[in-house]
Design an enzyme around this catalytic site. Structure first.
Site, PDB file in Angstrom:
ATOM      1  N   HIS A   1      19.898  79.166  99.953  1.00 39.37           N
ATOM      2  CA  HIS A   1      20.450  77.746 100.079  1.00 39.37           C
ATOM      3  C   HIS A   1      21.688  77.410 100.758  1.00 39.37           C
ATOM      4  O   HIS A   1      22.157  76.210 101.196  1.00 39.37           O
ATOM      5  CB  HIS A   1      20.804  77.366  98.682  1.00 39.37           C
ATOM      6  N   CYS A   2      22.534  78.543 101.115  1.00 37.12           N
ATOM      7  CA  CYS A   2      23.874  78.145 101.673  1.00 37.12           C
ATOM      8  C   CYS A   2      23.848  78.430 103.261  1.00 37.12           C
ATOM      9  O   CYS A   2      24.051  77.463 104.004  1.00 37.12           O
ATOM     10  CB  CYS A   2      24.918  79.364 101.138  1.00 37.12           C
ATOM     11  N   ILE A   3      23.429  79.537 103.907  1.00 37.60           N
ATOM     12  CA  ILE A   3      23.812  79.769 105.090  1.00 37.60           C
ATOM     13  C   ILE A   3      22.720  79.081 105.945  1.00 37.60           C
ATOM     14  O   ILE A   3      23.316  78.527 107.034  1.00 37.60           O
ATOM     15  CB  ILE A   3      23.376  81.346 105.508  1.00 37.60           C
TER      16      ILE A   3
END
Length: 457
Positions: free
Chosen positions: A284-286
């Protein structure tokens, strides 16, 4: 609890009253969103003796949690059951109970729109529910990754519009989640926690709250600094992964083992940090966070070229992997069209079931669009579905297959997209005719004894 509400309504010292409730472990902790961030966090508070309420829109998750069942790999069901049995944890779909909470922590998704702009709908929905049931004397903390300015530009005006004043009636802070699913070494309690308040009082109390469950809390001067910190962390990773992927392409063109190059460079004790190539970036982040930063930069007339370039390289890796498969099949006098291709691992990282933004989906989609029959094995993922809006192949769902001898030997090519540890790679090397290894899952010993032709990223 009624007594604490009475105190709040009859004092101007909101900060001191919330801190007192925290010290006495009487603060009712509410967490909106019981996913990879929210569930581990609320369980930590529950295990430390705080009364907690988890808020979810998914009733199936709520019922599972009430039965003591965890849907998150990093949270043992035994911990959930312990919290339920101890009377410290309940889950609900009734957001009216937000009014009973002294602390409300927002842990909802923050995806991107198709235009790569931030989708704030989940934060706005959570903020709207808080506003609807808000009372004086609450601390609200946003943990969802977002652009700098969200907490004081979006949430603060929303609550003030309901007639509440910051510091006098409520406190507001941002503390970025730092979850690494599947990491046995670093979990909620021992990952340093960055906290930034919209006001000094907000930061102080939020920092005090997290210090009850986290070993190291780092208080910064504002919510905006904390918001930017999260984006900086993951943009740093995205850019360096992009460089690793670019270097892997260069090394392949030169006939050099890129993984050996990285290992050699990593022996330098200063000025170098090892990042590794792969089939793309997931989670979900990078894949998402750099877009939040570049979007905000564009609002101020700044073009973030490093971020854009890294995104182009990383998002292009599935296409590069599909080209490796095509060329490897050609060398075996096979075409992609009509070939049976076995994908090993479809989760975005090893030993977890998280499929968010997994590059394996794009690899599958590209190969199917070229006429390949694609199957997969992943012990953590029973089914794979595709978003038809982004699909160029047939978009039909796939289901996990048992890694049998017949499945391996009948495949024209095996592509390792995720290096799960409990996969029998020795058997794969023995039976597969062709392997494309995008994760360096096959060590030198396996490669030397393998009956398969092996192509590595």
């Amino acid at each position: 609890h009624q007594f604490s509400v009475f105190l709040f309504r009859n004092t101007k010292m909101v900060k001191e009253q919330i801190k007192k409730l925290i010290d006495e472990k009487g603060a009712q902790i509410g967490v909106i969103g019981l996913g990879y961030v929210g569930l581990p966090l609320i369980v930590e508070f529950s295990l430390k003796g705080f009364p907690t309420t988890g808020f979810e829109v998914d009733n199936k998750k709520v019922q599972a949690i009430k039965s003591g069942i965890s849907h998150i790999v990093d949270v043992p069901s035994s911990d959930v059951q312990k919290c339920i049995d101890g009377g410290k944890f309940t889950a609900t779909t009734d957001f009216a109970k937000l009014g009973e909470c002294d602390v409300i922590i927002i842990c909802v998704p923050t995806p991107l729109r198709k235009t790569k702009d931030p989708d704030m709908s989940f934060i706005l929905a959570a903020g709207g529910e808080i506003k609807k049931h808000m009372r004086r004397g609450q601390l609200v903390i946003l943990e969802s990754t977002t652009y700098p300015g969200t907490t004081d530009e979006v949430l603060q005006p929303m609550f003030e519009d309901a007639g509440f004043a910051l510091d006098k009636d409520f406190l507001l802070a941002f503390s970025p989640e730092r979850v690494d699913p599947g990491n046995p070494q670093f979990q909620t309690h021992n990952i340093p926690k960055v906290v930034g308040g919209v006001s000094a009082d907000s930061g102080e109390v939020a920092s005090h709250l997290y210090s009850q469950v986290v070993e190291n809390v780092h208080l910064v001067s504002s919510a905006r600094v904390a918001e930017a910190c999260k984006l900086w962390e993951n943009t740093f990773r995205a850019i360096n992964i992009g460089m690793a992927n670019e270097m892997a392409k260069v090394c392949n063109a030169l006939g050099i083992d890129s993984w050996e190059v990285v290992r050699a460079a990593a022996t330098k004790p200063f000025g170098f940090m090892a990042f590794y190539p792969g089939p793309g970036i997931g989670g979900h982040c990078i894949p998402l966070d750099p877009h939040y930063l570049s979007w905000k930069a564009r609002q101020h007339g700044f073009d973030s070229q490093f971020i854009t370039l890294a995104e182009q390289i990383n998002s292009g890796m599935p296409k590069y992997v599909s080209a490796l498969v095509r060329d490897a099949l050609n060398d075996n006098e096979r075409s992609v069209k009509g070939s049976k291709i076995l994908i090993l691992g479809v989760a975005y990282k090893k030993d977890i079931d998280d499929m968010r933004e997994s590059p394996a989906l794009s690899v599958i989609d590209l190969l199917r669009s070229q006429g390949a029959t694609v199957v997969y094995h992943d012990p953590f993922v029973p089914e794979v579905t595709f978003d038809h809006a982004y699909t160029i192949g047939d978009g039909e769902p796939l289901y996990n297959l048992e890694l049998t001898d017949e499945l391996i030997s009948s495949s024209d090519c095996v592509v390792i997209c995720t290096e799960h540890t409990n996969v029998d790679y020795d058997k794969v090397c023995e039976l597969a005719p062709l392997i494309v290894d995008t994760r360096n899952a096959l060590d030198k010993k396996r490669r030397e004894v393998s009956n398969a032709k092996i192509v590595r990223l």
